[in-house]
Motif scaffolding. Structure first.
Motif, PDB file in Angstrom:
ATOM      1  N   VAL A   1     -92.575  79.916-150.665  1.00 32.76           N
ATOM      2  CA  VAL A   1     -93.833  79.756-149.939  1.00 32.76           C
ATOM      3  C   VAL A   1     -94.756  78.918-150.811  1.00 32.76           C
ATOM      4  N   ALA A   2     -95.313  77.856-150.243  1.00 30.89           N
ATOM      5  CA  ALA A   2     -96.186  76.949-151.000  1.00 30.89           C
ATOM      6  C   ALA A   2     -97.637  77.151-150.579  1.00 30.89           C
ATOM      7  N   THR A   3     -98.517  77.174-151.576  1.00 30.73           N
ATOM      8  CA  THR A   3     -99.958  77.145-151.331  1.00 30.73           C
ATOM      9  C   THR A   3    -100.480  75.804-151.841  1.00 30.73           C
ATOM     10  N   THR A   4    -101.770  75.621-151.812  1.00 26.69           N
ATOM     11  CA  THR A   4    -102.344  74.357-152.286  1.00 26.69           C
ATOM     12  C   THR A   4    -102.149  74.164-153.780  1.00 26.69           C
ATOM     13  N   SER A   5    -101.839  75.256-154.519  1.00 23.49           N
ATOM     14  CA  SER A   5    -101.763  75.127-155.979  1.00 23.49           C
ATOM     15  C   SER A   5    -100.487  75.652-156.611  1.00 23.49           C
ATOM     16  N   ALA A   6     -99.602  76.304-155.832  1.00 25.71           N
ATOM     17  CA  ALA A   6     -98.408  76.901-156.448  1.00 25.71           C
ATOM     18  C   ALA A   6     -97.314  77.125-155.412  1.00 25.71           C
ATOM     19  N   GLU A   7     -96.119  77.456-155.929  1.00 25.19           N
ATOM     20  CA  GLU A   7     -94.995  77.842-155.089  1.00 25.19           C
ATOM     21  C   GLU A   7     -94.509  79.211-155.530  1.00 25.19           C
ATOM     22  N   TYR A   8     -94.115  80.035-154.537  1.00 22.39           N
ATOM     23  CA  TYR A   8     -93.656  81.390-154.819  1.00 22.39           C
ATOM     24  C   TYR A   8     -92.267  81.569-154.216  1.00 22.39           C
ATOM     25  N   PRO A   9     -91.242  81.721-155.082  1.00 27.78           N
ATOM     26  CA  PRO A   9     -89.865  81.833-154.584  1.00 27.78           C
ATOM     27  C   PRO A   9     -89.722  83.005-153.617  1.00 27.78           C
ATOM     28  N   ALA A  10     -88.904  82.797-152.584  1.00 33.53           N
ATOM     29  CA  ALA A  10     -88.746  83.830-151.558  1.00 33.53           C
ATOM     30  C   ALA A  10     -87.363  83.760-150.943  1.00 33.53           C
ATOM     31  N   ASP A  11     -86.716  84.902-150.854  1.00 32.46           N
ATOM     32  CA  ASP A  11     -85.475  85.023-150.089  1.00 32.46           C
ATOM     33  C   ASP A  11     -85.754  85.510-148.679  1.00 32.46           C
ATOM     34  N   VAL A  12     -86.921  86.110-148.493  1.00 31.69           N
ATOM     35  CA  VAL A  12     -87.382  86.519-147.168  1.00 31.69           C
ATOM     36  C   VAL A  12     -88.903  86.444-147.163  1.00 31.69           C
ATOM     37  N   VAL A  13     -89.463  86.078-146.022  1.00 34.05           N
ATOM     38  CA  VAL A  13     -90.914  85.988-145.852  1.00 34.05           C
ATOM     39  C   VAL A  13     -91.306  86.844-144.654  1.00 34.05           C
ATOM     40  N   VAL A  14     -92.319  87.665-144.844  1.00 29.13           N
ATOM     41  CA  VAL A  14     -92.844  88.487-143.753  1.00 29.13           C
ATOM     42  C   VAL A  14     -94.286  88.068-143.492  1.00 29.13           C
ATOM     43  N   LEU A  15     -94.592  87.782-142.249  1.00 32.18           N
ATOM     44  CA  LEU A  15     -95.936  87.379-141.855  1.00 32.18           C
ATOM     45  C   LEU A  15     -96.755  88.624-141.520  1.00 32.18           C
ATOM     46  N   GLY A  16     -97.787  88.860-142.318  1.00 30.23           N
ATOM     47  CA  GLY A  16     -98.661  90.001-142.085  1.00 30.23           C
ATOM     48  C   GLY A  16    -100.085  89.551-141.896  1.00 30.23           C
ATOM     49  N   ILE A  17    -100.252  88.442-141.179  1.00 29.41           N
ATOM     50  CA  ILE A  17    -101.564  87.817-141.031  1.00 29.41           C
ATOM     51  C   ILE A  17    -102.398  88.516-139.961  1.00 29.41           C
ATOM     52  N   GLY A  18    -101.743  89.280-139.132  1.00 27.57           N
ATOM     53  CA  GLY A  18    -102.438  89.949-138.043  1.00 27.57           C
ATOM     54  C   GLY A  18    -101.843  89.561-136.705  1.00 27.57           C
ATOM     55  N   VAL A  19    -102.497  89.987-135.630  1.00 28.60           N
ATOM     56  CA  VAL A  19    -102.001  89.723-134.284  1.00 28.60           C
ATOM     57  C   VAL A  19    -103.134  89.203-133.406  1.00 28.60           C
ATOM     58  N   ARG A  20    -102.733  88.556-132.327  1.00 31.46           N
ATOM     59  CA  ARG A  20    -103.673  88.117-131.296  1.00 31.46           C
ATOM     60  C   ARG A  20    -103.224  88.673-129.952  1.00 31.46           C
ATOM     61  N   PRO A  21    -104.147  88.901-129.040  1.00 27.89           N
ATOM     62  CA  PRO A  21    -103.759  89.383-127.713  1.00 27.89           C
ATOM     63  C   PRO A  21    -102.796  88.408-127.045  1.00 27.89           C
ATOM     64  N   GLU A  22    -101.740  88.950-126.456  1.00 23.01           N
ATOM     65  CA  GLU A  22    -100.793  88.121-125.705  1.00 23.01           C
ATOM     66  C   GLU A  22    -101.297  88.021-124.261  1.00 23.01           C
ATOM     67  N   THR A  23    -102.132  87.026-124.029  1.00 18.17           N
ATOM     68  CA  THR A  23    -102.773  86.903-122.717  1.00 18.17           C
ATOM     69  C   THR A  23    -102.541  85.532-122.091  1.00 18.17           C
ATOM     70  N   SER A  24    -101.433  84.893-122.434  1.00 23.41           N
ATOM     71  CA  SER A  24    -101.164  83.570-121.865  1.00 23.41           C
ATOM     72  C   SER A  24    -101.017  83.641-120.351  1.00 23.41           C
ATOM     73  N   LEU A  25    -100.364  84.684-119.846  1.00 19.57           N
ATOM     74  CA  LEU A  25    -100.237  84.844-118.390  1.00 19.57           C
ATOM     75  C   LEU A  25    -101.608  85.011-117.742  1.00 19.57           C
ATOM     76  N   ALA A  26    -102.421  85.868-118.340  1.00 20.39           N
ATOM     77  CA  ALA A  26    -103.748  86.131-117.784  1.00 20.39           C
ATOM     78  C   ALA A  26    -104.618  84.885-117.831  1.00 20.39           C
ATOM     79  N   ARG A  27    -104.538  84.146-118.920  1.00 21.93           N
ATOM     80  CA  ARG A  27    -105.325  82.915-119.035  1.00 21.93           C
ATOM     81  C   ARG A  27    -104.927  81.912-117.957  1.00 21.93           C
ATOM     82  N   ALA A  28    -103.624  81.743-117.761  1.00 23.99           N
ATOM     83  CA  ALA A  28    -103.140  80.798-116.759  1.00 23.99           C
ATOM     84  C   ALA A  28    -103.570  81.211-115.349  1.00 23.99           C
TER      85      ALA A  28
END
Length: 460
Positions: free
Chosen positions: A234-261
């Motif tokens: 995983v690369a940031t603006t200043s470093a790299e962090y070795p990874a054999d697996v990456v888990v995204l824990g950034i959060g969630v957003r409402p799944e409302t694509s159907l409702a929006r459409a």
């Protein structure tokens, strides 16, 4: 369908959707109400909140997270169609288009009443490599199974978790429990942005003490891959962090694509807007609940998106009652949440400092250190309690707690006080249980309330 029989269509087969379907069935029998539910995944009515503990090995079997199987729902006269995704809403025509994911077959299904319980989706930043093998979001049971499959097939033991909110810290613990070297890359200055930074600092220190490498104030710019196309760092603006697996824990957003459409009303966070009966605003026979809606914050008076199974199940009960011909309401929330990373417990309810400022409130704060039991009793553990109160009235606005065993659930006292609109002065007189194995003679929450009273008086 009999002319006298109504049809309720439910989109989403987890907490809110199937709670609504089950409650509607209790209200009305199959001769009066036909219920058709669509779920695009392989599983129904499961605990998404339990996925990190399944991944980490605290929960041994996937089936332990499933409250009710599709077969059990069907035995209750609910036509639950698995691996079937609703792709379009025709609000004017009163119908939904659904596609069977295994065959590609599509068909329209009409409805008299509709429940939208499409949940939330993990945030996936638009950066190079984000879709590489070995990169996982964790929101559904299918996601959890995919991550476990990757962990089983991966020889390396280096994991990077992107994000340090509830999902991020829980997944960091899960990976530590599985013997991985864990690095958490966090965009914020401190982990747990649901806390004020001074309380987040306590979480940072504890996670570092557990052997987790914390990288704060870091923006992920790229997922680097090897010759085989799999993630390698995983690369940031200043470093790299070795990874054999990456888990995204950034959060969630409402799944409302159907409702929006379909032109249904959405809030600032992208969640569906409903009234107190969980009915979509402006639509008499459409309800929505769970992680795809925004709800009223009883403290700030504003709409918020909070993805929690407790709310989803309550929404479902309200929706099912109303869709079944009864009457129920969901008044709102105070924003209570608890989590842990290894032996560190984290809790909050109500407003943070920046939430109070955004709401235009003037406030005071009080932070105290105490213990979970009488100090002399074996096993007493440290905890820090922060309390926020309105400056003029002393009304409680929020509480945050970080500590070891016995810390997190104390936030429930504050949640009740918030819901009741109590002042910190009134809280000091609460008749809480006391015995040395359970609490000091002054419970930590009451100690914080006493200090908050002093701050309110000093502020005039």
């Amino acid at each position: 369908m009999s002319p006298s029989r109504e049809r309720l269509v439910v989109i989403g087969g987890d907490a809110a959707g199937m709670s609504a379907a089950s409650q509607a069935r209790r209200m009305r029998g199959p001769d009066e109400l036909e219920i058709v539910a669509f779920e695009r995944g392989h599983f129904s009515s499961y605990s998404a909140c339990g996925i990190p503990y399944w991944v980490g090995g605290d929960v041994a079997e996937r089936e332990e997270l499933i409250a009710r199987s599709p077969e059990e729902h069907r035995a209750r006269d609910i036509d639950l169609r698995m691996r079937t995704e609703v792709t379009e809403l025709d609000i004017e025509g009163g119908r939904v288009r659904a596609r069977e994911l295994d065959t590609g077959a599509e068909a329209w299904t009409s409805y008299d009443k509709l429940v939208i319980a499409t949940g939330a989706r993990p945030v996936r930043p638009r950066i190079p490599g984000i879709d590489a093998p070995g990169v996982h979001g964790v929101q559904t049971l299918d996601d959890g199974q995919a991550l476990l499959d990757t962990l089983s097939a991966t020889r390396g033991r280096r994991a990077v978790v992107v994000g340090a909110g509830y999902i991020g810290v829980e997944m960091a613990e899960a990976l530590i429990n599985r013997g991985y070297e864990v690095t958490v890359v966090n965009r914020g200055a401190e982990p747990m942005s649901t806390l004020d930074p001074d309380m987040g600092r306590l979480v940072h220190e504890a996670m570092t003490g557990l052997g987790i490498t914390m990288v704060d104030d870091a923006e992920v710019t790229k997922i680097l891959t090897g010759a085989d196309g799999r993630v390698r760092a995983v690369a940031t603006t200043s470093a790299e962090y070795p990874a054999d697996v990456v888990v995204l824990g950034i959060g969630v957003r409402p799944e409302t694509s159907l409702a929006r459409a379909a032109g249904l009303p959405l809030g600032d966070r992208g969640g569906l807007l409903t009234d107190l009966a969980m009915r979509v605003r402006g639509h008499e026979n459409i309800w929505s609940g769970g992680d795809c809606v925004e709800v009223l914050d009883l403290v700030s008076g504003r709409e918020r998106h909070i993805a929690l199974g407790t709310h989803a199940n309550k929404h479902g009960q309200v929706i099912g009652t109303n869709a079944g011909g009864g009457y129920a309401t969901f008044p709102g929330v105070v924003g209570t949440a608890v989590s842990k990373v290894c032996d560190l417990e984290i809790a909050r309810t109500g407003l943070r400092e920046k939430d109070a400022r955004r709401a235009g409130l003037q406030f005071v704060t009080a932070t105290i250190s105490s213990t979970s039991r009488a100090r002399y009793y074996p096993g007493a553990a440290d905890m820090t309690v922060k309390m926020i109160a309105e400056r003029r009235t002393g009304k409680l606005l929020g509480v945050q707690i970080v500590g070891r065993e016995g810390a997190a659930k104390r936030v429930d006292v504050a949640a009740v006080a918030l819901t009741a609109g109590m002042t910190v002065d009134r809280m000091t007189a609460l008749d809480l249980g006391y015995a040395p194995p359970f609490s000091p003679v002054w419970d930590p929450v009451l100690v914080a309330a006493r200090k908050a009273v002093t701050a309110v008086r000093a502020a005039g």
